[in-house]
Design an enzyme around this catalytic site. Structure first.
Site, PDB file in Angstrom:
ATOM      1  N   ASP A 447      30.309  51.145  32.769  1.00 60.44           N
ATOM      2  CA  ASP A 447      30.868  51.581  34.038  1.00 60.44           C
ATOM      3  C   ASP A 447      29.748  52.181  34.877  1.00 60.44           C
ATOM      4  OD1 ASP A 447      33.948  52.033  35.033  1.00 60.44           O
ATOM      5  OD2 ASP A 447      32.559  53.420  35.996  1.00 60.44           O
ATOM      6  N   ASP A 517      37.445  43.894  35.041  1.00 67.26           N
ATOM      7  CA  ASP A 517      38.631  44.488  35.673  1.00 67.26           C
ATOM      8  C   ASP A 517      38.134  45.213  36.925  1.00 67.26           C
ATOM      9  OD1 ASP A 517      41.291  45.223  35.979  1.00 67.26           O
ATOM     10  OD2 ASP A 517      41.008  47.091  34.888  1.00 67.26           O
ATOM     11  N   CYS A 571      44.409  44.829  39.847  1.00 69.76           N
ATOM     12  CA  CYS A 571      45.806  45.255  39.946  1.00 69.76           C
ATOM     13  C   CYS A 571      46.211  45.215  41.418  1.00 69.76           C
ATOM     14  CB  CYS A 571      46.026  46.641  39.338  1.00 69.76           C
ATOM     15  SG  CYS A 571      44.949  47.934  39.955  1.00 69.76           S
TER      16      CYS A 571
END
Length: 638
Positions: A447, A517, A571
């Site tokens: 990350d 993601d 999302c």
């Protein structure tokens, strides 16, 4: 003190499986099994016991004062200030609520003595106050429209209803005040500002909204109103976002999606096979016996609906639209993934009052969570993890790991001895380049935000990983977990961007599977983050995020080995962040080395109408939130 205040605020947001992204900073949520949305919370409290006018009046006045700097960031006065307008910095409703609660904590005895005499608890008062502040903020467009059109604020002829975020004094010139609150009878009415009157009217409208018992139809809109305007006002959404939903999904589906955005979402768990070796049903039984929580396997709930047909329905933009285990939105039905468990709401449990009371607790206080038996993760988010189709012996990169939810899900899948595809399967079914006799897998969580990597590290022990010094480098620590039979092992490493570029125990482009993601608008999970709808901008959604997503996807793709697999997910419900990014990647120099990887292996159905069989759009439902997934395999050099 600070963490307790944050808990009081976040507890109202009942997020059952937050989709974390590198671009979004989210505090750890507090889960309560009240199944209430922020603008639903507090409703039963008010209706269950007799309230005095003074109690409700005080809370509405405090809510108005807290929302003034939210709606009018500059030149705003306290509703009863005698000192004239004061300057305020922009502030969110959540931050304003925290500030107000912090103030109350300083003098709790004096603040709530009168409430106690009326048999009103401190928590009830704070819950109602939070409902008024957060709910009014979220539903601001709907309430603004009603206030300016019906409750004494008359919209000037021909004026277009502006979006109240933030409000501005210039908007007051669009309305004529007609004293809807009766403040002329107040001896201090000359000190109450127009801004305060407008915000108070919106707070009062939200109080009526909470007590409407389901009758929340919007007053008749002007005859020339468009359908996207109707959706935006009815469900309090940015108009440009409502327009996108209408264009992509048509009015019927868009309306259902909007309804779900304004409703509480399910609380879904993912069984962690590393710490809990039993089946989903075994975990459900354990949760009831040990934590007093009723839960049911999502697969069992799905089978009870007698859904046997998996067909394909195209959304208006040509992509495949699916829902997970529900038929509330027209479209195809996907079975929930193994390991997905849904917490049943207390009102659905046939139990005594004492047993129901046991169900009202924080997720983080449950023994099952503390033991690492489960993680909170939406069923759709679990399908993203499943779509990578990992096998023991593979090296896997979670490129946008966030808080590590999907990384831990991948580790659980690799070490799950109850699943035919994890912990006991070494076949090279998906193009992995590892030797089939290898039983050691490797997961690398990456990350761009160091704080998120520290959060992952803090969870590793609870999830089932133990620290071990790397034999090849005394300065590096790896974390190791084994399945219950001890014949399969998974190592876990945490990596920064500089670590990846330098290579960790391997050269670049060496991962068998890479999950991306990506940071996104989170429009598919707005019921988990209701207030975030007013943080969205057109430029961010249609330009900045798609550009960033393509850059992230191309960078992550460089770490995929020959024959390896790549999954891109968001999302978001927007084509600009989903299909458009996937197509641009395929047209890029990096993407030209990849071929589409169909979903037929996990769909179990080849009768798909769309040519884009490698993409999957999960629409919000009663079981899952909204997500997008695209898959590719990297070709091998000749």
């Amino acid at each position: 003190m600070r963490r307790h205040l944050e808990s009081l605020v976040l507890i109202l947001f009942v997020e059952s499986s937050v989709c974390f992204h590198p671009s979004i900073s989210v505090d750890k949520p507090q889960y309560r099994f009240a199944h209430q949305h922020p603008y639903e919370a507090g409703k039963e409290t008010v209706e269950s016991i007799c309230r005095s006018t003074s109690w409700e009046e005080r809370l509405r006045r405090e809510a108005t004062e807290a929302l003034l700097p939210v709606f009018f960031p500059t030149s705003v006065a306290s509703p009863t200030s005698r000192n004239g307008p004061t300057e305020h910095s922009p502030i969110t409703a959540e931050a304003s609520l925290k500030r107000l609660l912090r103030k109350k904590y300083q003098y709790p005895q004096e603040e709530f003595d009168s409430d106690r005499h009326q048999n009103i608890s401190v928590n009830e008062s704070r819950g109602r106050l939070a409902a008024l502040i957060l709910g009014t903020s979220v539903m601001r467009l709907r309430h603004w429209y009603i206030v300016v059109s019906q409750n004494g604020f008359i919209l000037h002829h021909g004026a277009k209803i502006p979006i109240p975020y933030p409000l501005d004094r210039s908007l007051l010139s669009l309305v004529t005040y007609n004293d809807p609150l009766g403040v002329s009878e107040d001896e201090n009415h000359e000190h109450i500002t127009e801004e305060a009157l407008l915000v108070r009217a919106m707070v009062d409208e939200h109080a009526r909204y909470l007590s409407s018992s389901g009758n929340r139809t919007l007053p008749i809109l002007p005859s020339n109103s468009s359908r996207d305007t109707e959706l935006a006002i009815q469900y309090s959404l940015p108009p440009f976002f409502a327009s996108s939903l209408l264009l992509q999904y048509g009015y019927t589906q868009a309306q259902k999606i909007c309804e779900l955005m304004n409703s509480p979402g399910p609380i879904t768990l993912r069984r962690n096979a590393i710490q809990f070796p039993g089946s989903d049903d075994d975990l459900c039984e354990w949760l009831w016996e040990e934590d007093g929580i009723k839960a049911e396997s999502c697969n069992r709930l799905h089978s009870c609906q007698n859904i046997t047909v998996l067909s394909s329905t195209l959304t208006r933009d040509g992509s495949n639209g699916y829902v997970v285990g529900s038929s509330s939105i027209p479209g195809s039905i996907l079975p929930p993934p193994n390991g997905a468990i849904r917490i049943l709401p207390p009102e659905s449990i046939d139990a005594t009052t004492a047993e129901r009371r046991r169900s009202i607790k924080s997720i983080w206080s449950m023994r099952g969570w503390q033991n690492g038996y489960f993680e909170v993760q939406d069923a759709g988010s679990q399908i993203i993890t499943q779509s990578l189709e990992v096998r023991p012996g593979e090296s896997i990169l979670d490129y946008c790991a966030g808080n590590g939810g999907k990384s831990f899900g991948l580790a659980s899948a690799l070490l799950d001895t109850t699943s035919p595809t994890g912990g006991s399967h070494s076949n090279d079914e998906c193009g992995a380049r590892k030797d089939s006799t290898s039983r050691q897998s490797k997961i690398v969580a990456h990350d761009v935000v160091d704080e998120r990597l520290r959060q992952i590290k803090g969870s590793l022990k609870r999830v089932g990983f133990t620290a071990r010094v790397d034999a090849n480098n005394d300065n590096d620590t790896v974390y190791v977990a084994q399945n219950r039979r001890g014949d399969c092992e998974c190592t876990f490493q945490i990596a920064t961007s500089s670590d990846l570029d330098a290579g960790i125990d391997c050269i670049a482009s060496c991962f068998d599977a890479v999950l991306v993601d990506a940071p996104c608008s989170s429009t598919g999970v707005l019921r988990r983050r209701p207030a975030q709808r007013w943080d969205l901008t057109e430029k961010q959604m249609y330009e900045e995020l798609p550009k960033l997503q393509l850059e992230v996807l191309e960078k992550a793709a460089s770490f995929v080995a020959e024959g390896g697999r790549l999954v891109y997910s968001t999302c978001s419900l927007l084509t600009e962040e989903n299909d458009f990014v996937a197509r641009k990647f395929e047209q890029s120099t990096v993407g030209s080395g990849f071929e589409r990887w169909d979903f037929s292996l996990i769909r179990g159905n080849d009768s798909l109408l769309s040519e884009d069989r490698h993409t999957l759009t999960l629409l919000p439902s009663e079981i899952s939130d909204g997500f997008f997934i695209a898959r590719w395999k990297r070709g091998t050099k000749v």
